[in-house]
Write a protein that holds these residues in place. Structure first.
Motif, PDB file in Angstrom:
ATOM      1  N   VAL A 116       0.864  -1.181   0.000  1.00  0.00           N
ATOM      2  CA  VAL A 116       0.000   0.000   0.000  1.00  0.00           C
ATOM      3  C   VAL A 116       0.900   1.230   0.000  1.00  0.00           C
ATOM      4  CG1 VAL A 116      -1.766   1.301   1.229  1.00  0.00           C
ATOM      5  CG2 VAL A 116      -1.835  -1.205   1.217  1.00  0.00           C
ATOM      6  N   CYS A 117       0.770   2.033  -1.027  1.00  0.00           N
ATOM      7  CA  CYS A 117       1.594   3.229  -1.205  1.00  0.00           C
ATOM      8  C   CYS A 117       0.824   4.459  -0.730  1.00  0.00           C
ATOM      9  CB  CYS A 117       1.968   3.370  -2.679  1.00  0.00           C
ATOM     10  SG  CYS A 117       2.940   4.849  -3.075  1.00  0.00           S
ATOM     11  N   GLY A 155      -2.845  -0.209  -7.208  1.00  0.00           N
ATOM     12  CA  GLY A 155      -1.767  -1.040  -6.669  1.00  0.00           C
ATOM     13  C   GLY A 155      -0.623  -1.187  -7.654  1.00  0.00           C
ATOM     14  N   HIS A 156       0.610  -0.871  -7.198  1.00  0.00           N
ATOM     15  CA  HIS A 156       1.746  -0.922  -8.123  1.00  0.00           C
ATOM     16  C   HIS A 156       3.032  -1.446  -7.490  1.00  0.00           C
ATOM     17  CE1 HIS A 156       1.765   3.032  -6.135  1.00  0.00           C
ATOM     18  NE2 HIS A 156       3.088   2.954  -6.203  1.00  0.00           N
ATOM     19  N   GLU A 157       3.071  -1.609  -6.165  1.00  0.00           N
ATOM     20  CA  GLU A 157       4.266  -2.147  -5.503  1.00  0.00           C
ATOM     21  C   GLU A 157       4.031  -3.645  -5.283  1.00  0.00           C
ATOM     22  OE1 GLU A 157       4.715   1.833  -2.614  1.00  0.00           O
ATOM     23  OE2 GLU A 157       4.592  -0.170  -1.750  1.00  0.00           O
ATOM     24  N   PHE A 158       4.470  -4.477  -6.202  1.00  0.00           N
ATOM     25  CA  PHE A 158       4.039  -5.870  -6.089  1.00  0.00           C
ATOM     26  C   PHE A 158       5.136  -6.862  -6.456  1.00  0.00           C
ATOM     27  CE2 PHE A 158       3.471  -5.208 -10.589  1.00  0.00           C
ATOM     28  CZ  PHE A 158       3.636  -6.473 -11.165  1.00  0.00           C
ATOM     29  N   SER A 159       4.877  -8.090  -6.082  1.00  0.00           N
ATOM     30  CA  SER A 159       5.709  -9.227  -6.498  1.00  0.00           C
ATOM     31  C   SER A 159       4.789 -10.370  -6.883  1.00  0.00           C
ATOM     32  CB  SER A 159       6.633  -9.671  -5.353  1.00  0.00           C
ATOM     33  OG  SER A 159       5.858 -10.157  -4.262  1.00  0.00           O
ATOM     34  N   GLY A 160       5.303 -11.286  -7.670  1.00  0.00           N
ATOM     35  CA  GLY A 160       4.484 -12.422  -8.075  1.00  0.00           C
ATOM     36  C   GLY A 160       5.250 -13.395  -8.947  1.00  0.00           C
ATOM     37  N   GLU A 161       4.511 -14.299  -9.557  1.00  0.00           N
ATOM     38  CA  GLU A 161       5.095 -15.381 -10.346  1.00  0.00           C
ATOM     39  C   GLU A 161       4.515 -15.363 -11.757  1.00  0.00           C
ATOM     40  OE1 GLU A 161       5.504 -20.277 -10.123  1.00  0.00           O
ATOM     41  OE2 GLU A 161       4.902 -19.112  -8.366  1.00  0.00           O
ATOM     42  N   VAL A 162       5.376 -15.494 -12.745  1.00  0.00           N
ATOM     43  CA  VAL A 162       4.942 -15.521 -14.141  1.00  0.00           C
ATOM     44  C   VAL A 162       4.144 -16.795 -14.412  1.00  0.00           C
ATOM     45  CG1 VAL A 162       5.711 -15.626 -16.540  1.00  0.00           C
ATOM     46  CG2 VAL A 162       6.892 -14.121 -14.919  1.00  0.00           C
ATOM     47  N   GLU A 164       8.464  -2.211 -12.622  1.00  0.00           N
ATOM     48  CA  GLU A 164       8.418  -0.756 -12.629  1.00  0.00           C
ATOM     49  C   GLU A 164       6.970  -0.309 -12.805  1.00  0.00           C
ATOM     50  OE1 GLU A 164      11.273   1.178 -15.219  1.00  0.00           O
ATOM     51  OE2 GLU A 164      12.640  -0.524 -15.093  1.00  0.00           O
ATOM     52  N   VAL A 165       6.751   0.994 -12.770  1.00  0.00           N
ATOM     53  CA  VAL A 165       5.393   1.535 -12.830  1.00  0.00           C
ATOM     54  C   VAL A 165       5.084   2.182 -14.170  1.00  0.00           C
ATOM     55  CG1 VAL A 165       3.815   3.235 -11.823  1.00  0.00           C
ATOM     56  CG2 VAL A 165       5.294   1.879 -10.340  1.00  0.00           C
ATOM     57  N   THR A 166       6.016   2.971 -14.707  1.00  0.00           N
ATOM     58  CA  THR A 166       5.731   3.783 -15.893  1.00  0.00           C
ATOM     59  C   THR A 166       6.045   3.028 -17.174  1.00  0.00           C
ATOM     60  OG1 THR A 166       6.203   5.816 -14.690  1.00  0.00           O
ATOM     61  CG2 THR A 166       6.227   5.941 -17.081  1.00  0.00           C
ATOM     62  N   PRO A 200      -4.581  -1.098 -15.469  1.00  0.00           N
ATOM     63  CA  PRO A 200      -4.823  -1.987 -14.324  1.00  0.00           C
ATOM     64  C   PRO A 200      -3.552  -2.386 -13.598  1.00  0.00           C
ATOM     65  CG  PRO A 200      -6.192  -2.641 -16.169  1.00  0.00           C
ATOM     66  CD  PRO A 200      -5.264  -1.579 -16.690  1.00  0.00           C
ATOM     67  N   GLY A 201      -3.651  -2.311 -12.251  1.00  0.00           N
ATOM     68  CA  GLY A 201      -2.523  -2.608 -11.388  1.00  0.00           C
ATOM     69  C   GLY A 201      -2.666  -3.928 -10.662  1.00  0.00           C
ATOM     70  N   ALA A 202      -2.102  -3.996  -9.460  1.00  0.00           N
ATOM     71  CA  ALA A 202      -1.840  -5.277  -8.804  1.00  0.00           C
ATOM     72  C   ALA A 202      -2.633  -5.527  -7.524  1.00  0.00           C
ATOM     73  CB  ALA A 202      -0.346  -5.392  -8.500  1.00  0.00           C
ATOM     74  N   PHE A 203      -3.669  -4.747  -7.258  1.00  0.00           N
ATOM     75  CA  PHE A 203      -4.617  -5.150  -6.213  1.00  0.00           C
ATOM     76  C   PHE A 203      -5.577  -6.147  -6.842  1.00  0.00           C
ATOM     77  CE2 PHE A 203      -4.626  -1.291  -3.075  1.00  0.00           C
ATOM     78  CZ  PHE A 203      -3.292  -1.547  -2.784  1.00  0.00           C
ATOM     79  N   ALA A 204      -5.033  -7.251  -7.282  1.00  0.00           N
ATOM     80  CA  ALA A 204      -5.793  -8.246  -8.032  1.00  0.00           C
ATOM     81  C   ALA A 204      -5.043  -9.563  -7.994  1.00  0.00           C
ATOM     82  CB  ALA A 204      -5.989  -7.793  -9.480  1.00  0.00           C
ATOM     83  N   GLU A 205      -5.716 -10.617  -8.401  1.00  0.00           N
ATOM     84  CA  GLU A 205      -5.077 -11.924  -8.408  1.00  0.00           C
ATOM     85  C   GLU A 205      -4.079 -12.063  -9.560  1.00  0.00           C
ATOM     86  OE1 GLU A 205      -8.082 -15.029  -6.424  1.00  0.00           O
ATOM     87  OE2 GLU A 205      -8.832 -14.149  -8.281  1.00  0.00           O
ATOM     88  N   TYR A 206      -4.322 -11.343 -10.647  1.00  0.00           N
ATOM     89  CA  TYR A 206      -3.414 -11.381 -11.796  1.00  0.00           C
ATOM     90  C   TYR A 206      -3.256  -9.972 -12.359  1.00  0.00           C
ATOM     91  CZ  TYR A 206      -4.343 -16.422 -11.812  1.00  0.00           C
ATOM     92  OH  TYR A 206      -4.468 -17.744 -11.448  1.00  0.00           O
ATOM     93  N   VAL A 207      -2.094  -9.720 -12.950  1.00  0.00           N
ATOM     94  CA  VAL A 207      -1.867  -8.456 -13.633  1.00  0.00           C
ATOM     95  C   VAL A 207      -1.030  -8.726 -14.878  1.00  0.00           C
ATOM     96  CG1 VAL A 207       0.178  -7.938 -12.212  1.00  0.00           C
ATOM     97  CG2 VAL A 207      -1.020  -6.080 -13.395  1.00  0.00           C
TER      98      VAL A 207
END
Length: 408
Positions: free
Chosen positions: A88-89, A117-124, A143-145, A173-180
């Motif tokens: 959460v930014c 949501g833009h500060e995230f980590s995950g798996e391809v 990154e964001v931009t 669309p950002g990363a407050f979601a299950e997939y991005v």
């Protein structure tokens, strides 16, 4: 919580009229009312697209809800990431909170409705046909931009100021979601963190703090010039950006790191992270504190991360070392009063820093983390489920935590 809006199924198969099915995912949506203030002059592009240059002047009644929407299908140059953690930014707080006229606080680029949501980590989990650098199973952050690479600014090396930019979690669309779905050019492999963290969960938790860490790293080593090991630092404001920046300064060989923060909880956290010189600027005169810590030499690197410029800049002006650098990172809600004669006398300079695109910024932060010189895990003080995103944002708005994460 969004108790009235939460759908029970995490993944739902919904039949379409042509008997084809698509998979949905949970996502947190920020919506609002497009209603530019009468005194605000919208550009033609803003009026046509509602992609605002200043959300606080155009978007009214911001409101969060959670819904099941179609899981993204990556374009040819995109990577589909299954999100694990999202931070959460302060911008998420600003976008979801309103002023007395019900306009959102956030004063930069935004388009609604959108998954924030833009500060995230995950798996391809899937890659577009033209993607070359990533494969299924890779652990990543972003990154964001998103930049076009073709406009005048991009062609001159200023990708962060792209004339056709989009911003993950702000305009797309950002990363407050299950997939991005993320353009390949924005993704970074975080597998080097295996050297520093034993579990996959810790790797992904730490990786979710990379993006905010790059903000200060860019200010110190992308924008400012002449910063050296042994320099004295002062951080004005010890929220998540300030705390990650203090970790960067220590990793870069700071002679001393001084922190000024009125929040008791955040001062305590800074001390728990091993920082000795932590002061309440309301109770302790920053000028005296700096003189004591630096033996009267002053601060070589001031970092403004508070946004309370009416309070911070007088203290900065009075504690400049010779040839000091002042790095301004916060989104201040008011103009700062700066004593230019003092800067002239000290041969000091102010650098504005925003973002983190390019310039080996992510590479540097990831390498410091992998080497064990920069550990942000102790900064993570609260974790919420995706369905509790509104609660997570409210918790972050209290300004007592280090970093608040949403776990997907």
């Amino acid at each position: 919580m969004f108790s009235s809006d939460i759908l029970e199924a995490t993944v739902t198969i919904i039949p379409l009229w042509d008997s084809v099915a698509y998979i949905t995912m949970k996502a947190v949506i920020l919506d609002g009312e497009w209603d530019p203030r009468p005194e605000y002059e919208c550009s033609e592009t803003e009026a046509d697209t509602h992609k605002s240059n200043n959300g606080s002047q155009t978007w009214k009644h911001p409101a969060l809800h959670i819904e099941n929407r179609e899981k993204p299908t990556p374009e040819s140059d995109e990577v589909l990431v299954k999100v694990r953690y999202t931070g959460v930014c302060g911008s998420d707080i600003s976008m979801t909170h309103a002023d007395g006229d019900r306009y959102m606080h956030y004063s930069a680029y935004v388009n609604l409705p959108n998954v924030i949501g833009h500060e995230f980590s995950g798996e391809v989990v899937e890659t577009g046909e033209d993607v070359q650098s990533f494969s299924k199973g890779d652990l990543v952050t972003s990154e964001v931009t998103s930049y076009c690479g073709r406009c005048h600014m991009c062609r001159n090396g200023f990708n962060g100021h792209c004339e056709n930019f989009e911003q993950l979690g702000f305009t797309i669309p950002g990363a407050f979601a299950e997939y991005v779905a993320v353009p390949e050019i924005l993704l970074w492999d975080v597998s080097p963190l295996e050297k520093a963290y034993k579990s996959k969960d810790d790797i992904l938790k730490a990786a979710a703090t990379i993006e905010p860490t790059t903000i200060t790293y860019n200010g110190l080593f992308g924008r400012a010039e002449g910063i050296r090991p042994g320099d004295y630092y002062a951080f004005h404001g010890v929220g998540p950006i300030g705390l990650t920046g203090m970790n960067v300064a220590r990793a870069a060989g700071a002679g001393a790191v001084i922190a000024f923060e009125p929040s008791d909880e955040r001062r305590d956290l800074a001390r728990e992270l091993g920082f000795e010189y932590v002061f309440n600027p309301v109770e302790t005169d920053p000028t005296q504190a700096v003189a004591q810590v630096t033996d009267g030499m002053g601060v070589d690197v001031h970092v403004e991360t508070a946004g309370a410029v009416a309070q911070t800049y007088p203290a900065i002006d009075e504690t400049l070392a010779e040839t000091a650098n002042v790095v301004h990172i916060s989104n201040a809600g008011e103009p700062a009063s700066v004593d230019l004669r003092q800067y002239q006398a000290n041969a000091a300079q102010v650098y504005g820093a925003e973002g983190h695109t390019g310039d080996r910024i992510f590479t540097g932060v990831i390498r410091l983390m992998a080497a064990g010189k920069l550990d942000n895990l102790p900064l993570v003080t609260s974790i919420f489920d995706l369905e509790e995103a509104d609660t997570a944002i409210e918790q972050a708005s209290k300004r007592v935590d280090g970093k608040v994460l949403i776990e997907v």
